[in-house]
Scaffold this active site. Structure first.
Site, PDB file in Angstrom:
ATOM      1  N   LYS A 122      14.691 -21.239  57.366  1.00  0.00           N
ATOM      2  CA  LYS A 122      13.802 -20.291  57.173  1.00  0.00           C
ATOM      3  C   LYS A 122      12.138 -21.053  57.107  1.00  0.00           C
ATOM      4  O   LYS A 122      11.386 -20.612  57.748  1.00  0.00           O
ATOM      5  CB  LYS A 122      13.680 -19.848  55.653  1.00  0.00           C
ATOM      6  CG  LYS A 122      14.962 -18.804  55.581  1.00  0.00           C
ATOM      7  CD  LYS A 122      15.176 -18.274  54.065  1.00  0.00           C
ATOM      8  CE  LYS A 122      16.178 -17.393  54.082  1.00  0.00           C
ATOM      9  NZ  LYS A 122      16.893 -16.976  52.643  1.00  0.00           N
ATOM     10  N   GLN A 146      15.554 -17.563  46.548  1.00  0.00           N
ATOM     11  CA  GLN A 146      17.028 -17.627  47.505  1.00  0.00           C
ATOM     12  C   GLN A 146      18.315 -17.315  46.560  1.00  0.00           C
ATOM     13  O   GLN A 146      18.201 -17.969  45.194  1.00  0.00           O
ATOM     14  CB  GLN A 146      17.358 -19.140  48.037  1.00  0.00           C
ATOM     15  CG  GLN A 146      18.232 -19.240  48.592  1.00  0.00           C
ATOM     16  CD  GLN A 146      18.732 -18.647  49.944  1.00  0.00           C
ATOM     17  OE1 GLN A 146      17.659 -18.407  50.763  1.00  0.00           O
ATOM     18  NE2 GLN A 146      19.754 -18.352  50.675  1.00  0.00           N
ATOM     19  N   ASP A 182      12.353  -9.664  50.910  1.00  0.00           N
ATOM     20  CA  ASP A 182      13.845  -9.312  50.756  1.00  0.00           C
ATOM     21  C   ASP A 182      14.057  -7.860  50.819  1.00  0.00           C
ATOM     22  O   ASP A 182      15.414  -7.351  51.206  1.00  0.00           O
ATOM     23  CB  ASP A 182      14.448 -10.062  49.983  1.00  0.00           C
ATOM     24  CG  ASP A 182      15.033 -11.315  50.010  1.00  0.00           C
ATOM     25  OD1 ASP A 182      15.607 -11.751  51.089  1.00  0.00           O
ATOM     26  OD2 ASP A 182      15.212 -12.177  49.023  1.00  0.00           O
TER      27      ASP A 182
END
Ligand code: GUN
Length: 281
Positions: free
Chosen positions: A52, A96, A119
């Site tokens: 990422k 995460q 997200d």
């Protein structure tokens, strides 16, 4: 059969984003920022987060990774999120997953301000997506959606079967397909006759975590099949779709690896840019 090249699609999307970030920099004299919080030292999470960060830098985003040991107190993480919520240089925040057991996942998700929730997991974004309003969309289903649209720009009236009902994939995927006027059936591991359901589908998205579940004789000729599964087996990494069999009947199919995975990360960057643009309005 069209083998959907997720790596190539992701590279194209990153190229578009790179240009967009450069234009935003000219216009606003600042760039979108993505901050990732990584707790613990689980190898898959470490790899994801490194990828990422690498991709974020490649497209010109300001990228930051904050690491905590897996013993970190929940309070510390929540306070950091609050700080990032109030930091103007941070456009997107991602924590995460999975988290250590002593940290309440839902509390963490709900502490991220919805406007920085790259997200799309915050209940406000989940609700906005299902109501058809502007929202962050979870990265994996967004990537699947973009790949489907590339193969078939007009999805109106198509029959789609989503296999799997997770908050991460199945449910948001359903919302995206509904918005495109598909007739969507949500199926899962307890569905009575999964094969019969799949055989009706013009589009199948398999996101259920069962190795090679979707067989060749489950798929209608010329269906589009998207495989979200990543299953470790004795024979290596396989998806939720029996690739060899299904590739003989489908019109288009994503491989595992090299299909959905690369698009997920590119979509995270896209969401970060979208959050930045909305914050400038
Ligand atoms: N871990 C595995 N996939 C994801 C994801 O899409 N978002 C977050 N936050 N964690 C993950």
């Amino acid at each position: 059969m069209i083998l959907i090249d997720g790596k190539k699609a992701a590279a194209e999307l990153r190229e578009e984003l790179k240009q967009e970030v450069a234009d935003l920099k000219t216009k606003y004299n600042k760039v979108p920022g993505l901050t990732v919080i990584l707790i613990g030292d689980m190898a898959p999470s470490q790899i994801y987060v490194r990828n990422k960060e690498k991709s974020a830098i490649e497209v010109g985003l300001k990228s930051e990774v904050i690491k905590y040991p897996d013993t970190v107190e929940e309070k510390i993480v929540l306070e950091k999120i609050e700080e990032l919520n109030n930091d103007e240089t941070v456009s997107g925040i991602l924590v995460q997953l999975p988290l250590p057991k002593h940290i309440d996942k839902q509390k963490v998700i709900e502490t991220i301000t919805p406007s920085k929730d790259v997200d799309g997991f915050h209940p406000m974004n989940v609700g906005n997506l299902s109501s058809g309003y502007e929202s962050s969309v979870p990265c994996t289903p967004l990537g699947c959606y973009l790949m489907i649209k590339k193969i078939e720009p007009n999805l109106s009236g198509k029959k789609a079967v989503v296999v799997g009902r997770s908050n991460l994939n199945g449910k948001p995927m359903t919302q995206l397909l509904l918005k495109e006027n598909c007739t969507v059936t949500i199926t899962h591991s307890r569905t009575k006759d999964l094969k019969a359901e799949c055989l009706e589908a013009d589009i199948i998205v398999a996101a259920v975590g069962i190795p090679e579940l979707v067989k060749g004789d489950w798929v209608k000729k010329d269906a589009i099949v998207i495989d979200v599964g990543i299953n470790k087996t004795e024979n290596g990494l396989v998806g939720d779709v029996a690739f060899d069999e299904v590739s003989k009947v489908a019109k288009a199919l994503t491989p595992v690896p090299g299909g959905v995975g690369p698009m997920t990360i590119a979509c995270l960057l896209k969401n970060t840019v979208e959050c930045f643009k909305r914050s400038q309005k």
